[in-house]
Design a protein around this motif. Structure first.
Motif, mmCIF file in Angstrom:
data_model
loop_
_atom_site.group_PDB
_atom_site.id
_atom_site.type_symbol
_atom_site.label_atom_id
_atom_site.label_comp_id
_atom_site.label_asym_id
_atom_site.label_seq_id
_atom_site.Cartn_x
_atom_site.Cartn_y
_atom_site.Cartn_z
ATOM 1 N N LYS A 83 0.741 -1.064 0.038
ATOM 2 C CA LYS A 83 0.000 -0.007 -0.004
ATOM 3 C C LYS A 83 0.909 1.383 -0.057
ATOM 4 O O LYS A 83 0.511 2.293 -0.790
ATOM 5 N N HIS A 87 1.459 1.731 -4.073
ATOM 6 C CA HIS A 87 0.331 2.940 -4.215
ATOM 7 C C HIS A 87 0.772 4.009 -3.283
ATOM 8 O O HIS A 87 -0.082 3.975 -2.206
ATOM 9 N N ASP A 89 0.964 7.263 -1.470
ATOM 10 C CA ASP A 89 0.342 8.470 -1.299
ATOM 11 C C ASP A 89 1.098 9.356 -0.454
ATOM 12 O O ASP A 89 1.230 9.077 0.594
#
Length: 231
Positions: A83, A87, A89
Motif C-alpha cells: 500500500k 500505491h 500516497d
C-alpha cells in the motif's frame, strides 16, 4: 695580582650560562608525534569522523526500524508495504521518510567517509532538504490522524538530521583542523631542531678541565726562582 685575575676569571665563568641550562628541543618526541599523525592518516579517517559515520548509519537503521514497526502495526508488512510503496500516497505514506533517511546516509557517507570532505556544504544540503521536506509533509499531509507514528517518524528524522549537523560542525571539523595545525607546528619545530641540533650530545661529551690548586702559580714561580743558579 694573580689572585685578583683568577677571581675575576672564575666569576665571569660562573656568570655565563652553561650548556646544560639552555632549554633543548627533543627531536625524538616531535618525530613520534609526527609519525603518529601520519599513521592515523594512512590508517584511514580520524576517530571523530568515524564516530560521525557511525551516527549516520544509526540514523538510517533507526528510521528503518521505526518504519518496519509502523508497517506491522497497520496490519502486516506485506499488505502495508504494498500500500505504501506500490500505491504511494504523499498524504498518508511513511515510505518517503525512509527514502529521506537513505538519501542522507548515501550523501554523507560518500562525502565524509569516502571522499573525506572537510567542508560543511554536504551536511548543510542534506539538512536543508530534510527540514524542508518534513515541514511540507507535516503541513500538507494527514499523518497526525494516523496515530503516534504520525508524530514520531517526522520528529525523530528532523532531530537526527540536526544532530548530525551539530556534530560535524562543532566536533569533527574543528578537531581535525586542530590536529592538522598541531602536526604542522610539530613538523616545523622538528625541522628547526634538526638545523640547530644536527647531533644529540651525550653527557660524556660535556667535560670540564681539572681545577688547579689555589696558589699553584705562585709555587711554580718560587720553584723556578729557587732553581736559578746564583751568579
Amino acid at each position: 695580582m694573580p689572585s685578583a685575575a683568577e677571581n675575576a676569571h672564575s666569576s665571569s665563568v660562573e656568570s655565563c650560562p652553561s650548556l646544560r641550562d639552555v632549554p633543548s628541543i627533543n627531536p625524538a618526541h616531535l618525530m613520534a608525534r609526527i609519525e603518529s599523525y601520519e599513521g592515523r592518516e594512512k590508517k584511514g579517517i580520524s576517530d571523530v569522523r568515524r564516530t560521525f559515520c557511525l551516527f549516520v548509519t544509526f540514523d538510517l537503521l533507526f528510521i528503518t526500524l521505526l518504519w518496519i514497526i509502523e508497517l506491522n502495526v497497520k496490519g502486516g508488512i506485506e499488505t502495508t508495504l504494498e500500500k505504501e510503496v506500490l500505491h504511494y500516497d504523499y498524504s498518508s505514506s511513511y515510505f518517503d521518510i525512509f527514502l529521506l533517511a537513505v538519501f542522507r546516509f548515501k550523501v554523507l557517507i560518500l562525502a565524509y567517509a569516502m571522499c573525506r570532505l572537510r567542508h560543511w556544504w554536504a551536511i548543510a544540503f542534506t539538512t536543508a532538504v530534510t527540514s524542508a521536506f518534513l515541514l511540507a509533509k507535516v503541513i500538507i499531509s494527514q499523518l497526525f490522524s494516523q496515530g503516534a507514528f504520525g508524530y514520531v517518524l517526522p520528529i525523530i528524522s528532523f532531530i537526527l538530521a540536526w544532530i548530525e549537523t551539530w556534530f560535524l560542525d562543532f566536533k569533527v571539523l574543528p578537531q581535525e583542523a586542530e590536529e592538522e595545525s598541531r602536526f604542522l607546528i610539530a613538523q616545523d619545530a622538528s625541522e628547526r631542531a634538526a638545523l640547530l641540533h644536527p647531533g644529540v650530545l651525550s653527557d660524556g661529551q660535556f667535560y670540564s678541565p681539572p681545577e688547579s690548586v689555589a696558589g699553584s702559580d705562585e709555587d711554580s714561580e718560587e720553584k723556578q726562582d729557587s732553581e736559578k743558579p746564583v751568579v
